[in-house]
Design a protein around this motif. Structure first.
Motif, short mmCIF file in Angstrom:
data_model
loop_
_atom_site.label_atom_id
_atom_site.label_comp_id
_atom_site.label_asym_id
_atom_site.label_seq_id
_atom_site.Cartn_x
_atom_site.Cartn_y
_atom_site.Cartn_z
N LYS A 97 0.84 -1.27 -0.10
CA LYS A 97 -0.19 0.15 0.07
C LYS A 97 0.83 1.18 -0.02
CE LYS A 97 -3.57 -2.58 2.33
NZ LYS A 97 -3.91 -2.85 3.50
N PRO A 125 -2.69 -7.69 11.87
CA PRO A 125 -3.62 -8.02 10.52
C PRO A 125 -4.56 -6.87 10.56
CG PRO A 125 -2.97 -10.21 11.65
CD PRO A 125 -2.69 -8.99 12.67
N SER A 126 -4.87 -6.21 9.43
CA SER A 126 -6.07 -5.58 9.49
C SER A 126 -6.80 -5.31 8.00
CB SER A 126 -5.53 -4.01 9.63
OG SER A 126 -6.45 -2.99 9.43
N GLU A 127 -7.95 -5.01 7.86
CA GLU A 127 -8.79 -5.04 6.87
C GLU A 127 -8.90 -3.71 6.23
OE1 GLU A 127 -9.68 -7.74 5.01
OE2 GLU A 127 -8.59 -9.06 6.36
N ARG A 128 -8.58 -2.80 7.14
CA ARG A 128 -8.60 -1.18 7.22
C ARG A 128 -7.57 -0.95 5.85
NH1 ARG A 128 -7.33 1.84 12.18
NH2 ARG A 128 -5.87 -0.11 12.18
N PRO A 129 -8.06 -0.25 4.83
CA PRO A 129 -7.12 0.33 3.67
C PRO A 129 -6.15 1.08 3.97
CG PRO A 129 -9.53 1.06 3.53
CD PRO A 129 -9.52 0.48 4.49
N ASP A 189 -0.15 -3.68 6.79
CA ASP A 189 0.28 -4.75 7.64
C ASP A 189 1.31 -5.76 6.97
OD1 ASP A 189 -1.50 -5.91 5.88
OD2 ASP A 189 -2.83 -6.61 7.64
#
Length: 134
Positions: free
Chosen positions: A2, A78-82, A86
């Protein structure tokens, strides 16, 4: 991976929050302190032995390098947030009283040895942010 700007913004928000303490509602700023943030990507991503080696080296820094006022070290959550990157294996945040103390840490033989014998052989990438508290 990212966007690096998003990584920096996320880390800066976390780190800068540690520059200000609010005991009992009174704001107190640790002006002049330096937060040293290091993110490590391993050549063998997720390798538990390599992660443990980096974490052990960081803990040795704290035990043997007096200029380190505070150390936080661990693995990425761990994260799903954009906005959250991570993808790194190990992260370290160190606090120093000032930039001179950070320079002393960087030149310290324990740090130099760990960089040469642990980090360089197993790290694919390092990303470092140094933030001065205002």
């Amino acid at each position: 991976m990212k966007n690096a700007t998003l990584i920096f913004a996320s880390i800066a928000a976390l780190v800068l929050s540690s520059c200000t303490a609010c005991p009992f509602g009174h704001k107190s700023t640790a002006k002049g302190k330096v937060e040293h943030v290091v993110l490590v990507w391993l050549k063998r991503p997720g390798n538990a032995t390599d992660r443990a080696a980096v974490i052990a080296a960081a803990r040795k820094f704290q035990a043997e390098i007096s200029q380190i006022q505070h150390l936080s070290v661990g693995t990425a959550v761990p994260s799903e947030r954009p906005v959250v990157d991570d993808s790194f294996d190990v992260g370290l945040v160190m606090r120093f009283a000032n930039a001179a103390d950070m320079t002393a840490y960087e030149k310290h033989p324990v740090h130099q040895k760990a960089v040469a014998e642990i980090l360089k052989p197993i790290a694919k990438k390092l990303l470092v942010y140094d933030i001065g508290c205002e």
